[in-house]
Design a protein around this motif. Sequence first.
Motif, mmCIF file in Angstrom:
data_model
loop_
_atom_site.group_PDB
_atom_site.id
_atom_site.type_symbol
_atom_site.label_atom_id
_atom_site.label_comp_id
_atom_site.label_asym_id
_atom_site.label_seq_id
_atom_site.Cartn_x
_atom_site.Cartn_y
_atom_site.Cartn_z
ATOM 1 N N THR A 67 0.843 -1.190 0.000
ATOM 2 C CA THR A 67 0.000 0.000 0.000
ATOM 3 C C THR A 67 0.884 1.248 0.000
ATOM 4 N N THR A 68 0.254 2.403 -0.089
ATOM 5 C CA THR A 68 0.988 3.668 -0.095
ATOM 6 C C THR A 68 1.831 3.801 1.172
ATOM 7 N N GLY A 69 3.086 4.131 1.007
ATOM 8 C CA GLY A 69 3.993 4.304 2.139
ATOM 9 C C GLY A 69 4.628 3.016 2.633
ATOM 10 N N MET A 70 4.255 1.888 2.043
ATOM 11 C CA MET A 70 4.804 0.592 2.454
ATOM 12 C C MET A 70 5.672 0.012 1.339
ATOM 13 N N VAL A 71 6.600 -0.841 1.744
ATOM 14 C CA VAL A 71 7.496 -1.525 0.810
ATOM 15 C C VAL A 71 7.410 -3.010 1.096
ATOM 16 N N GLN A 72 7.282 -3.810 0.028
ATOM 17 C CA GLN A 72 7.239 -5.256 0.171
ATOM 18 C C GLN A 72 8.651 -5.818 -0.033
ATOM 19 N N HIS A 73 9.112 -6.616 0.932
ATOM 20 C CA HIS A 73 10.393 -7.314 0.854
ATOM 21 C C HIS A 73 10.084 -8.802 0.722
ATOM 22 N N ARG A 159 10.010 -23.737 0.623
ATOM 23 C CA ARG A 159 8.768 -23.980 -0.115
ATOM 24 C C ARG A 159 7.970 -22.701 -0.365
ATOM 25 N N GLN A 160 8.043 -21.737 0.564
ATOM 26 C CA GLN A 160 7.337 -20.470 0.407
ATOM 27 C C GLN A 160 8.290 -19.320 0.704
ATOM 28 N N PRO A 161 8.145 -18.204 -0.015
ATOM 29 C CA PRO A 161 9.010 -17.055 0.270
ATOM 30 C C PRO A 161 8.654 -16.434 1.620
ATOM 31 N N LYS A 162 9.594 -15.727 2.185
ATOM 32 C CA LYS A 162 9.359 -14.936 3.399
ATOM 33 C C LYS A 162 9.002 -13.528 2.926
ATOM 34 N N VAL A 163 7.810 -13.057 3.297
ATOM 35 C CA VAL A 163 7.308 -11.779 2.800
ATOM 36 C C VAL A 163 7.125 -10.823 3.974
ATOM 37 N N PHE A 164 7.622 -9.584 3.791
ATOM 38 C CA PHE A 164 7.561 -8.554 4.826
ATOM 39 C C PHE A 164 7.038 -7.269 4.200
ATOM 40 N N TYR A 165 6.164 -6.569 4.927
ATOM 41 C CA TYR A 165 5.691 -5.248 4.529
ATOM 42 C C TYR A 165 6.200 -4.258 5.572
ATOM 43 N N LEU A 166 7.032 -3.320 5.116
ATOM 44 C CA LEU A 166 7.682 -2.378 6.025
ATOM 45 C C LEU A 166 7.452 -0.954 5.543
ATOM 46 N N PRO A 167 7.456 0.009 6.483
ATOM 47 C CA PRO A 167 7.354 1.410 6.069
ATOM 48 C C PRO A 167 8.566 1.807 5.220
ATOM 49 N N GLN A 168 8.373 2.799 4.356
ATOM 50 C CA GLN A 168 9.507 3.315 3.587
ATOM 51 C C GLN A 168 10.589 3.796 4.553
ATOM 52 N N ASP A 169 11.823 3.790 4.117
ATOM 53 C CA ASP A 169 12.994 4.158 4.930
ATOM 54 C C ASP A 169 13.270 3.146 6.032
#
Length: 188
Positions: A67-73, A159-169
Amino acid sequence: MNQVSLAYTKKLSVTTTVIMASILSFGSYATSPIDNNNLNTIKINSMVMDQSHYQPLDASKMYPAPTTGMVQHVLTLPALTDEQDYMLEVQIGQNKIVDCNKAQLIGEINTLSLAGWGYTYYQVDNIMQGPTTRMMCTEAKTAKFIVLNKAMTLSYDSRQPKVFYLPQDTDLRYRVWKTTNEFVFSGQ
């Protein structure tokens, strides 16, 4: 006993003690050093996407777009033999210019489940500057990675990726750990 034989006895006693200590401690030095170089050869595919540069990957297309302001790793782990012997350590934080005082970040790492799939992902909604100590510092300020809370230790599962949603910066860093020996029962 005369002084010569007493001095000889003391010298012999000290020599025997040194030799015995050397023999007993030899076991701690006789083991081969652990070779961690192979851990550095594990190539984890790391993708970072914000809302404007989002492109769903095959392995992670079921996860929501950032979403806006978030970054997916997205960390995609390669398959290994004996994955149960490996762990993934993840640190979430920010690079800050700090002085000698201890700096902290405040935020919460939420563990969420992907509806309909049951896959786990992690999200940090907000990170704020936390308390610091108030010491007088004489050294120059330096850049340092400040970790949010503590490092996360996750099971290695390719088997599955590790997914993280973090604020920008906000940055994510990781490393792989491997066990090198078997469990030992206490008291034995």
